[in-house]
Design an enzyme around this catalytic site. Sequence first.
Site, PDB file in Angstrom:
ATOM      1  N   LYS B 171       0.844  -1.207   0.000  1.00  0.00           N
ATOM      2  CA  LYS B 171       0.000   0.000   0.000  1.00  0.00           C
ATOM      3  C   LYS B 171       0.877   1.254   0.000  1.00  0.00           C
ATOM      4  O   LYS B 171       0.582   2.238  -0.691  1.00  0.00           O
ATOM      5  CB  LYS B 171      -0.921   0.004   1.221  1.00  0.00           C
ATOM      6  CG  LYS B 171      -1.831   1.244   1.325  1.00  0.00           C
ATOM      7  CD  LYS B 171      -2.886   1.299   0.238  1.00  0.00           C
ATOM      8  CE  LYS B 171      -3.658   2.628   0.206  1.00  0.00           C
ATOM      9  NZ  LYS B 171      -4.619   2.764   1.289  1.00  0.00           N
ATOM     10  N   LYS B 239      -0.182  11.985   5.069  1.00  0.00           N
ATOM     11  CA  LYS B 239       0.006  10.980   6.120  1.00  0.00           C
ATOM     12  C   LYS B 239       0.634   9.708   5.532  1.00  0.00           C
ATOM     13  O   LYS B 239       1.611   9.175   6.058  1.00  0.00           O
ATOM     14  CB  LYS B 239      -1.345  10.635   6.758  1.00  0.00           C
ATOM     15  CG  LYS B 239      -1.262   9.618   7.892  1.00  0.00           C
ATOM     16  CD  LYS B 239      -2.528   8.746   7.980  1.00  0.00           C
ATOM     17  CE  LYS B 239      -2.382   7.475   7.156  1.00  0.00           C
ATOM     18  NZ  LYS B 239      -3.519   6.558   7.180  1.00  0.00           N
TER      19      LYS B 239
END
Lengths: 303, 303, 303, 303
Positions: B171, B239
């Site tokens: 990811k 983030k």
Amino acid sequence: MTVVAFIGLGVMGAPMAHNLVKAGFDVIGYNRSPARADALVARGGRRADSVAEAVRDADVIVTMLPDSPDVEAVVLGEGGVLEAARHDALLIDASTVHPETGRAVAAAAQARGIRALDAPVSGGEAGAVEGALSIMVGGDEKVYESALPVLRAMGSTIVHVGPAGAGQTVKAANQLIVAGTIELVSEALVFLDARGVDLGAAVRVLAGGLAGNAVLQRKAPAMLARDFAPGFRVDLHHKDLGIVLAAAREAGVSLPLGTHVAGLIASLRAQGGGSLDHSALLLQVESLSGRRNELNALGAPPA
Amino acid sequence: MTVVAFIGLGVMGAPMAHNLVKAGFDVIGYNRSPARADALVARGGRRADSVAEAVRDADVIVTMLPDSPDVEAVVLGEGGVLEAARHDALLIDASTVHPETGRAVAAAAQARGIRALDAPVSGGEAGAVEGALSIMVGGDEKVYESALPVLRAMGSTIVHVGPAGAGQTVKAANQLIVAGTIELVSEALVFLDARGVDLGAAVRVLAGGLAGNAVLQRKAPAMLARDFAPGFRVDLHHKDLGIVLAAAREAGVSLPLGTHVAGLIASLRAQGGGSLDHSALLLQVESLSGRRNELNALGAPPA
Amino acid sequence: MTVVAFIGLGVMGAPMAHNLVKAGFDVIGYNRSPARADALVARGGRRADSVAEAVRDADVIVTMLPDSPDVEAVVLGEGGVLEAARHDALLIDASTVHPETGRAVAAAAQARGIRALDAPVSGGEAGAVEGALSIMVGGDEKVYESALPVLRAMGSTIVHVGPAGAGQTVKAANQLIVAGTIELVSEALVFLDARGVDLGAAVRVLAGGLAGNAVLQRKAPAMLARDFAPGFRVDLHHKDLGIVLAAAREAGVSLPLGTHVAGLIASLRAQGGGSLDHSALLLQVESLSGRRNELNALGAPPA
Amino acid sequence: MTVVAFIGLGVMGAPMAHNLVKAGFDVIGYNRSPARADALVARGGRRADSVAEAVRDADVIVTMLPDSPDVEAVVLGEGGVLEAARHDALLIDASTVHPETGRAVAAAAQARGIRALDAPVSGGEAGAVEGALSIMVGGDEKVYESALPVLRAMGSTIVHVGPAGAGQTVKAANQLIVAGTIELVSEALVFLDARGVDLGAAVRVLAGGLAGNAVLQRKAPAMLARDFAPGFRVDLHHKDLGIVLAAAREAGVSLPLGTHVAGLIASLRAQGGGSLDHSALLLQVESLSGRRNELNALGAPPA
């Protein structure tokens, strides 16, 4: 029968000319090293011994040359295309050159009454052989339409993108995105490998989402197999990124990633990787990350 | 009937839970702000008033939380998932967190005899609603196989990529490539616009070649329409890139473009763009190139 | 006679403690590996067998430790400085740590009534030996003034730069500029060498103008002599740049060159250069430019 | 009495010519806009109405021109220096141009029997007025020695750095380091400011250590006072970095920070900052960090 002069029978030019023969055009080819014209003759084309001879009776002239100086010499120079061509001829320059060269050629052609398009291609040798090139065309729209029969014999995606030089500008943008994408995929692969992930599985799932791109689909398998035979050579991509940087600098456009990847390609070349496929950017990320150092085995850098 | 506890019914979690109901699972949901559980109940699910209540009788537990600290609190904390769950339960963490958090969760789960997978997703709200997410799964292969019925109710591309944490690593790589690709496309668009090219036509021809990517296909139309409503917010991508940089730094992996684009995203956020879609990187390239300055109208940056 | 406890008698700490003895302080030292306290005793100091014993009767406590976790353990931990020190003691932390660690130490000290300063130093082992360190001090101004007699025994340039943590912030900025300057000088040297310029003459003329800097003056001669023995190790500069990047990210500050050079230092380390002097950035520019590849001879990178 | 022809009486050239008069040379000046020669006449020099007239009887010819095309026109062009000068004349080109222009001028001069040096200067208008320039000289060593009396009238640090073109190469390296250092200092200042540090105190302590440099000493006070009046204009530094990038690219040298800062300067210029002092890089770091946006008030970018 439309006569097409084809100047530049190299890795790309030769199959493009063959496809024009196959499509029914009367193709007369010229190449500096004349042996390369033999294959064209074998397929039903004709051979010329000079640029002037090739273009003299041509309805359409296609040029496919390595770099801007070649285009300037062959098209604008003494005994060149514009000097020898008929005033109602159509010139299609499929070379990848600086957009300003594209504009200069168009202006010089117009001054002689000759219609001109810049029409660089994307898709590599395979695309040229299969007549499946993407062709990005700059120039007058009506001229573009008149060129479509010839362009369709060589490519499958043919798009008119703007005035003279615009085809070259889009090709430059293409080369920017391709280089950047190869680098991003290389960084991702080294990162994944360093953290023990199954690379084949990772490529599969990455290719399916918003991270998906043609490099993951077409290039990643060879990269994982560590096959860096070209394909498209680092030397050529380096040349093309020089065009991108120069054109962006002139326009005052900021290319943070584009500038960075151009530096990485230049470094790969300086380390001896110029004749590898551009996917060899992977080797450089590996080297920078201290994981493998295959660049070092490439031998002496170019002078 | 398999009981699935679903913790975190946000923008992504809610439709994922709904798809589990639709697929025939007995879904019991928990969300910190309890109103979000109403929609689940309306579709045939159940509501729990605490994490412990939700997971107590669950065969499978899915967590979908914003960040590592949330996962640590909800899963590892007092009254959390591992404390309350049955010892034969299966935990699937679909949150996007640092790979080390993924490993820590797996280790803590194993210490209690609970099987665990990290299974972050890609595909956005649309993918969640349609059950068409890409799911990258890390953990034991047998555990992965036992989780497939649940995973298939939420996603269409489901790939096992390696041991615990590997899903998160993939990811992270996904977010690296996505950010870099948006930036490359932005640079290309500003470059093309500055040089007078028809952008729609250019996108069409670029998408067909080796420069082709999912950003050109799915995002470029909204970018050309100057629609930067999220989608995926800059704040979240910021983030995620923090995770990428930290994980790469730990592994000694060099990410030249990844590091650069993380800086550009951070800058976009500092200039007030945090709640825009990540495709707003285009606005920053425009600003750096002196062509438009819409960033300046965004108002005060975050504290 | 003022009693000074000195915790951490390493390469920097030992000569700093010796200078305190020389200045007439009653110095009681503690070091984890106790042999390092022998030299202090030989010069007239005393030795303690624990942190608690060292600080129990001290008027002033100086800590000089490798990294944030060490400071947290030794100062904040069980049996640590704050637990054992007198309530009217003054704590001076000379370690280089994250500004937030500096603030946390100050807050914890204040909660116990202890005055504290963060006072990281610059100037290397030579500066420590000669008592010629630059000391950048954060904390209350009155506390700073009360600490001056001790600080003046160790340094020659002592500046109060702001509240608690500010000393660490300035040290971070110092490390950012130093790393960037070494890289700029390295790039200039490789460029000049590649173009056949006399490097010694070039350094002389560059040092005299607006390009002049301390790296050209103090480091370039060793770099030209290809002497990369530390000095200040790449590993430590890598740690310090981690602090810079984290602190800048938290503050939303964009550091385009700082981020880039941090990546280059990380890469140098990943390629096995961690224990070389930071001026070994020169080797990396040479390698990237295909001119020499001495990095490759460094052997296996760190795990 | 030695006759010195001085071509180019601009901001730098005029005070350099005045210093030659003061040192006792017979100076005959030429400038394209003739009014600029008045000041020279007022100080005891003479005026010529053409390049040819100025150089005809000169023992030494100094050229101080804006860019390569000017040097090519004035020195190599029709009616230019080489055509009109005596065969025993000495040509000193003090302009900042591409090293290859330096070599081309030297080769063309040699073909006519004229001795030539490239001798670009550093030190700004103040250095020119005070005769305190740094002069980096490329060319034959004996020619260099014969030029020293003239060079010493204009500069205080005069160094022979190598063969023809080497002076320009060192000047390029100088401009690389200066731009990078201004950017590093800017990043440090914004970082320090964002974290509440006293900037004046920080500059003081930074200037004393290994981070010390001439930008901190000479430029930081004006930067803190937010005075960005040139000094040395962004437009000129942009031109100079174009030379650096081109020369590095030709030599295959990798300039990671140099390339990056060249992009930042180009962006500052594209945003309308071209006529500010190069220390205005500070404004760009502030803008990227969302702290101030004074760039936006600069008005329309250049065409």
